[in-house]
Design a protein around this motif. Sequence first.
Motif, mmCIF file in Angstrom:
data_model
loop_
_atom_site.group_PDB
_atom_site.id
_atom_site.type_symbol
_atom_site.label_atom_id
_atom_site.label_comp_id
_atom_site.label_asym_id
_atom_site.label_seq_id
_atom_site.Cartn_x
_atom_site.Cartn_y
_atom_site.Cartn_z
ATOM 1 N N LEU A 1 18.624 9.495 28.325
ATOM 2 C CA LEU A 1 19.183 9.781 29.646
ATOM 3 C C LEU A 1 18.090 9.886 30.706
ATOM 4 O O LEU A 1 18.206 9.326 31.790
ATOM 5 C CB LEU A 1 19.991 11.084 29.615
ATOM 6 C CG LEU A 1 21.359 11.014 28.969
ATOM 7 C CD1 LEU A 1 21.917 12.417 28.750
ATOM 8 C CD2 LEU A 1 22.295 10.203 29.839
ATOM 9 N N ILE A 2 17.033 10.606 30.383
ATOM 10 C CA ILE A 2 15.922 10.773 31.326
ATOM 11 C C ILE A 2 15.249 9.431 31.591
ATOM 12 O O ILE A 2 14.948 9.085 32.739
ATOM 13 C CB ILE A 2 14.911 11.809 30.798
ATOM 14 C CG1 ILE A 2 15.551 13.197 30.817
ATOM 15 C CG2 ILE A 2 13.621 11.803 31.615
ATOM 16 C CD1 ILE A 2 14.780 14.248 30.051
ATOM 17 N N ALA A 3 15.033 8.645 30.545
ATOM 18 C CA ALA A 3 14.401 7.333 30.712
ATOM 19 C C ALA A 3 15.250 6.440 31.600
ATOM 20 O O ALA A 3 14.723 5.714 32.453
ATOM 21 C CB ALA A 3 14.186 6.682 29.343
ATOM 22 N N ARG A 4 16.553 6.507 31.418
ATOM 23 C CA ARG A 4 17.456 5.699 32.236
ATOM 24 C C ARG A 4 17.389 6.115 33.698
ATOM 25 O O ARG A 4 17.300 5.274 34.592
ATOM 26 C CB ARG A 4 18.882 5.846 31.709
ATOM 27 C CG ARG A 4 19.883 5.029 32.442
ATOM 28 C CD ARG A 4 21.257 5.276 31.868
ATOM 29 N NE ARG A 4 22.225 4.337 32.391
ATOM 30 C CZ ARG A 4 23.511 4.543 32.366
ATOM 31 N NH1 ARG A 4 23.988 5.640 31.841
ATOM 32 N NH2 ARG A 4 24.333 3.659 32.861
ATOM 33 N N ARG A 5 17.401 7.426 33.952
ATOM 34 C CA ARG A 5 17.310 7.913 35.336
ATOM 35 C C ARG A 5 15.994 7.509 35.979
ATOM 36 O O ARG A 5 15.962 7.102 37.143
ATOM 37 C CB ARG A 5 17.467 9.432 35.366
ATOM 38 C CG ARG A 5 18.881 9.872 35.173
ATOM 39 C CD ARG A 5 19.045 11.367 35.406
ATOM 40 N NE ARG A 5 20.222 11.821 34.712
ATOM 41 C CZ ARG A 5 20.240 12.764 33.775
ATOM 42 N NH1 ARG A 5 19.151 13.380 33.438
ATOM 43 N NH2 ARG A 5 21.366 13.099 33.191
ATOM 44 N N LEU A 6 14.904 7.633 35.233
ATOM 45 C CA LEU A 6 13.592 7.262 35.765
ATOM 46 C C LEU A 6 13.523 5.765 36.074
ATOM 47 O O LEU A 6 12.940 5.357 37.072
ATOM 48 C CB LEU A 6 12.486 7.658 34.788
ATOM 49 C CG LEU A 6 12.238 9.151 34.647
ATOM 50 C CD1 LEU A 6 11.219 9.416 33.545
ATOM 51 C CD2 LEU A 6 11.780 9.759 35.962
ATOM 52 N N ARG A 7 14.127 4.943 35.209
ATOM 53 C CA ARG A 7 14.129 3.504 35.440
ATOM 54 C C ARG A 7 14.890 3.169 36.719
ATOM 55 O O ARG A 7 14.428 2.400 37.552
ATOM 56 C CB ARG A 7 14.748 2.774 34.258
ATOM 57 C CG ARG A 7 14.654 1.256 34.394
ATOM 58 C CD ARG A 7 15.346 0.545 33.285
ATOM 59 N NE ARG A 7 16.787 0.721 33.464
ATOM 60 C CZ ARG A 7 17.703 0.159 32.706
ATOM 61 N NH1 ARG A 7 17.347 -0.578 31.696
ATOM 62 N NH2 ARG A 7 18.982 0.353 32.942
#
Length: 71
Positions: free
Chosen positions: A42-48
């Motif tokens: 989830l965090i990786a997706r938001r950062l992307r």
Amino acid sequence: MTPRNFAMTPEGQELSSLCLDLGYKLEDCARDLTRTQINFLLIARRLRFKAENKVADDVELEQMLQSMKEG
């Protein structure tokens, strides 16, 4: 106990979409992922998405400045 049809649960749908969107495969089976791994996705997706939006904003600003110089 894991539900029989994990993909139909909200957690399973969330995880499926994250794995498909990001191309990640952290385990052999999606239901084996830990909450920590799911949170990471989830965090990786938001950062992307944040990084992609920043690039788009920077390009838009540059185009606007360029058109102001030309006008």
